[in-house]
Design a protein around this motif. Structure first.
Motif: not given
Ligand SMILES: Cc1ncc(C[n+]2csc(CCOP(=O)(O)OP(=O)(O)O)c2C)c(N)n1
Ligand SMILES: [Mg+2]
Length: 196
Positions: A156-172
C-alpha cells in the motif's frame, strides 16, 4: 502443509537446496477452502511461493520435495497434473488467459485457477488478463493472495494509498477471489544467511 514447509526449511538450513525457496504460512485455512472448489482436472498456476498450491493440487509430497531439492522451488511444474509455476511476477497471468481460451475453444470441462500476490495484482498485465478473461467469459479464476507486502515493501505504501484498488474495482469482477493473510516466514529463505 505446515510440516512440509518446516522440512523444506530444515533442508535449506542444512545447505541442501542450492537455490532460493519461498515458504508459505498463515494461509492454510483460506487455501484449503479455495481448493474445495478446484478439481484435479483443473489447471493451477502459481508463483515463486508454490508449495502449498502444489500439495493441495495433488502433487505427491515426495515428488514436490525432489523438485525443491533440485532447486526448482520457484518453478515447480507437473504437466500431467496440470500444475505450472513461474517466478516471473505476473508471468502466469497471460498463460492463464491462453489456457482458458484453449479450454473454451475445445469445449473441455475444466477451469484455470491463477494465484497471484497482492503486488502482482497491481500490475498492468493483471488488469488486462482479468478484463480479457471476464469479457470473453473464459473459465479462469484469479486468486489474489494479499500478505500486504512485495518482498519487504508494504504494497500500500508503494501505491501511496491505504485503500487497496482491487478491493473496490476488481471485486466487481466475478472471476476474482481475494483473501488476506500474514506469513510468519520471511519473503524468501528462512531468516538466516545460507551459503549455496
Ligand atoms: C518481473 C519480475 N519483477 C520483479 C521480480 C522480483 N520479485 C519477486 S517476488 C516480488 C514481490 C511480489 O509480491 P507479491 O506479488 O505481493 O507476492 P508475495 O511474494 O508477497 O507472495 C518481486 C518484485 C520478479 N520475480 N519478476
Ligand atoms: Mg505480497
Amino acid at each position: 502443509m505446515i510440516a512440509f514447509e518446516a522440512q523444506v526449511a530444515e533442508a535449506y538450513e542444512r545447505g541442501e537446496i542450492h537455490a532460493p525457496v519461498h515458504l508459505s504460512s498463515g494461509n492454510e485455512d483460506q487455501l484449503i477452502e479455495i481448493f474445495q472448489g478446484i478439481t484435479r482436472k483443473d489447471w493451477v498456476l502459481s508463483t515463486w511461493r508454490s508449495h502449498y498450491h502444489a500439495l493441495l493440487h495433488g502433487i505427491p509430497p515426495g515428488e514436490l520435495m525432489r523438485q525443491i531439492l533440485a532447486g526448482r522451488s520457484m518453478f515447480v511444474n507437473d504437466a500431467e497434473r496440470r500444475f505450472y509455476a513461474s517466478s516471473i511476477a505476473g508471468g502466469i497471468l497471460p498463460i492463464a488467459v491462453g489456457l482458458g481460451m484453449a479450454i473454451k475453444r475445445r469445449g473441455e470441462d475444466r477451469k484455470v485457477w491463477c494465484f497471484v500476490g497482492d503486488m502482482a495484482a497491481m500490475t498492468g498485465i493483471f488488469e488486462e488478463a482479468t478484463r480479457y478473461a471476464f469479457n470473453f467469459e473464459l473459465p479462469v479464476t484469479f486468486v489474489i493472495e494479499d500478505n500486504f507486502t512485495s518482498v519487504y515493501t508494504p504494497t500500500r505504501d508503494s501505491w501511496f494509498s491505504n485503500s487497496y484498488l482491487w478491493q473496490s474495482a476488481r471485486s466487481l469482477l466475478s472471476n476474482c477471489v481475494y483473501y488476506q493473510y500474514k506469513s510468519t516466514w520471511p519473503h524468501s529463505g528462512i531468516g538466516e544467511w545460507i551459503s549455496f
